[in-house]
Motif scaffolding. Structure first.
Motif, PDB file in Angstrom:
ATOM      1  N   LEU A   1      76.077  62.669  68.964  1.00 39.43           N
ATOM      2  CA  LEU A   1      75.207  63.812  68.706  1.00 39.43           C
ATOM      3  C   LEU A   1      74.402  64.131  69.955  1.00 39.43           C
ATOM      4  O   LEU A   1      74.371  63.352  70.914  1.00 39.43           O
ATOM      5  CB  LEU A   1      74.230  63.498  67.556  1.00 39.43           C
ATOM      6  CG  LEU A   1      74.796  63.238  66.164  1.00 39.43           C
ATOM      7  CD1 LEU A   1      73.670  62.792  65.236  1.00 39.43           C
ATOM      8  CD2 LEU A   1      75.467  64.483  65.611  1.00 39.43           C
TER       9      LEU A   1
ATOM     10  N   ASN B   1      65.163  69.277  63.540  1.00 38.20           N
ATOM     11  CA  ASN B   1      65.071  69.609  64.961  1.00 38.20           C
ATOM     12  C   ASN B   1      64.961  71.110  65.168  1.00 38.20           C
ATOM     13  O   ASN B   1      64.166  71.589  65.987  1.00 38.20           O
ATOM     14  CB  ASN B   1      66.295  69.066  65.707  1.00 38.20           C
ATOM     15  CG  ASN B   1      66.253  69.354  67.187  1.00 38.20           C
ATOM     16  OD1 ASN B   1      65.301  69.027  67.881  1.00 38.20           O
ATOM     17  ND2 ASN B   1      67.302  69.974  67.686  1.00 38.20           N
TER      18      ASN B   1
ATOM     19  N   ILE C   1      72.830  63.759  59.156  1.00 40.19           N
ATOM     20  CA  ILE C   1      72.947  64.638  60.323  1.00 40.19           C
ATOM     21  C   ILE C   1      72.460  66.038  59.986  1.00 40.19           C
ATOM     22  O   ILE C   1      71.786  66.691  60.798  1.00 40.19           O
ATOM     23  CB  ILE C   1      74.409  64.675  60.825  1.00 40.19           C
ATOM     24  CG1 ILE C   1      74.789  63.329  61.451  1.00 40.19           C
ATOM     25  CG2 ILE C   1      74.593  65.794  61.863  1.00 40.19           C
ATOM     26  CD1 ILE C   1      76.217  63.263  61.940  1.00 40.19           C
TER      27      ILE C   1
ATOM     28  N   GLU D   1      68.868  65.187  68.063  1.00 40.19           N
ATOM     29  CA  GLU D   1      69.335  64.869  66.719  1.00 40.19           C
ATOM     30  C   GLU D   1      69.552  63.370  66.547  1.00 40.19           C
ATOM     31  O   GLU D   1      69.245  62.796  65.499  1.00 40.19           O
ATOM     32  CB  GLU D   1      70.635  65.617  66.401  1.00 40.19           C
ATOM     33  CG  GLU D   1      70.480  67.102  66.146  1.00 40.19           C
ATOM     34  CD  GLU D   1      70.449  67.909  67.434  1.00 40.19           C
ATOM     35  OE1 GLU D   1      70.558  67.292  68.528  1.00 40.19           O
ATOM     36  OE2 GLU D   1      70.327  69.135  67.354  1.00 40.19           O
TER      37      GLU D   1
ATOM     38  N   ASP E   1      76.279  74.524  61.848  1.00 43.03           N
ATOM     39  CA  ASP E   1      76.440  73.231  62.522  1.00 43.03           C
ATOM     40  C   ASP E   1      77.807  72.672  62.156  1.00 43.03           C
ATOM     41  O   ASP E   1      78.210  72.717  60.993  1.00 43.03           O
ATOM     42  CB  ASP E   1      75.347  72.252  62.085  1.00 43.03           C
ATOM     43  CG  ASP E   1      73.952  72.723  62.462  1.00 43.03           C
ATOM     44  OD1 ASP E   1      73.789  73.222  63.584  1.00 43.03           O
ATOM     45  OD2 ASP E   1      73.034  72.593  61.621  1.00 43.03           O
TER      46      ASP E   1
ATOM     47  N   ALA F   1      68.733  65.882  60.127  1.00 38.84           N
ATOM     48  CA  ALA F   1      68.258  65.791  61.510  1.00 38.84           C
ATOM     49  C   ALA F   1      68.355  67.136  62.207  1.00 38.84           C
ATOM     50  O   ALA F   1      67.442  67.552  62.940  1.00 38.84           O
ATOM     51  CB  ALA F   1      69.065  64.730  62.266  1.00 38.84           C
ATOM     52  N   SER F   2      69.460  67.851  61.992  1.00 40.23           N
ATOM     53  CA  SER F   2      69.645  69.160  62.614  1.00 40.23           C
ATOM     54  C   SER F   2      68.624  70.165  62.109  1.00 40.23           C
ATOM     55  O   SER F   2      68.036  70.928  62.878  1.00 40.23           O
ATOM     56  CB  SER F   2      71.062  69.662  62.349  1.00 40.23           C
ATOM     57  OG  SER F   2      71.254  70.955  62.870  1.00 40.23           O
TER      58      SER F   2
ATOM     59  N   ASN G   1      79.059  65.976  68.481  1.00 38.70           N
ATOM     60  CA  ASN G   1      79.117  66.308  67.049  1.00 38.70           C
ATOM     61  C   ASN G   1      80.386  65.770  66.394  1.00 38.70           C
ATOM     62  O   ASN G   1      81.049  66.469  65.624  1.00 38.70           O
ATOM     63  CB  ASN G   1      79.017  67.818  66.837  1.00 38.70           C
ATOM     64  CG  ASN G   1      77.678  68.375  67.284  1.00 38.70           C
ATOM     65  OD1 ASN G   1      76.690  67.640  67.337  1.00 38.70           O
ATOM     66  ND2 ASN G   1      77.634  69.643  67.604  1.00 38.70           N
TER      67      ASN G   1
END
Length: 248
Positions: free
Chosen positions: A214, A47, A40, A218, A155, A43-44, A195
């Motif tokens: 998510l 992005n 994650i 993401e 995040d 991915a965050s 999240n």
């Protein structure tokens, strides 16, 4: 969105994260949490980099994990006690370089945070000083969040585990469940679940099913992450899960 990690893969994942001598006997919940956390974060970061025109800004990641305090009391509370008795442990990491992080290092961060919620903490929550101790723990949690946010963008991911709860042994008179899942109210705002990650047992007890919530962007990145798909299968049917158990 459920992601299934079949029984052999958590074992392989445990072996991988425990390859470092500093990580002793990592549990499946620890290593699955570490894998999902790392993916994650990646991915965050990916992005954000795309939306910021290729700029790679410093980002921090904060996770909380619900901790069952019943088992940490001395002596432990009865497993048949009713009601919730838990607190959350918090751990942080830098998500800008998520791909370079080792799973073992993330397991250590989580383990150290959870370790603080020991029998002494549980004892201090009892009696006249219990409220003051609870306020102290809440302040420490707030300080951890503030410190993580002070380093740049932050995040947040909320983890909880229902593994080893024995939910597949529950029988209300019409048999044990083929598939157990979590649900929310139809009128609940989407932000309530965003999240967040819920871990549960598979029916065979040797796999882990992860319900991951998510944002769409993401999630799309996560679904195509080879490092994640090496251990996870996406959107298994509950009938397939039942058949897998019935016909090993």
């Amino acid at each position: 969105m459920p992601q299934l990690l079949p029984h052999k893969r958590p074992k392989q994942l445990t072996a991988s994260s425990g390859s470092s001598s500093s990580v002793q006997n990592p549990t499946r919940v620890e290593v699955v949490t570490a894998l999902i956390w790392k993916c994650i974060m990646a991915a965050s970061a990916f992005n954000t980099q795309n939306t910021d025109g290729g700029q790679r800004q410093k980002r921090s990641s904060l996770i909380t994990h619900a901790v069952n305090l019943r088992r940490r009391a001395v002596p432990p509370f009865s497993e048949n006690c009713m009601g919730n008795f838990l607190f959350t442990a918090a751990a942080t990491s830098c998500s800008s370089n998520a791909q370079e992080l080792e799973l073992g290092s993330l397991v250590i961060r989580m383990r150290e945070a959870i370790k603080k919620l020991d029998g002494n903490v549980v004892q201090s929550l009892q009696g006249d000083g219990g409220v003051a101790k609870l306020c102290e723990l809440s302040k420490e949690m707030g300080d951890t969040c503030s410190h993580a946010a002070s380093d740049g963008a932050l995040d947040y991911i909320c983890f909880t585990s229902w593994c080893n709860f024995g939910l597949y042994d529950v029988d209300f008179g019409w048999g044990k469940p083929i598939w157990m899942s979590c649900v929310g109210a139809d009128n609940a705002p989407q932000s309530v679940f965003m999240n967040s990650v819920l871990l549960t047992d598979t029916r065979s007890r040797d796999g882990v099913e992860a319900w991951i919530y998510l944002g769409e962007q993401e999630m799309a990145i996560l679904e195509h992450d080879d490092s994640f798909l090496a251990f996870a299968s996406i959107d298994h049917s509950p009938l397939e899960l039942g058949n897998t158990v019935s016909h090993p």
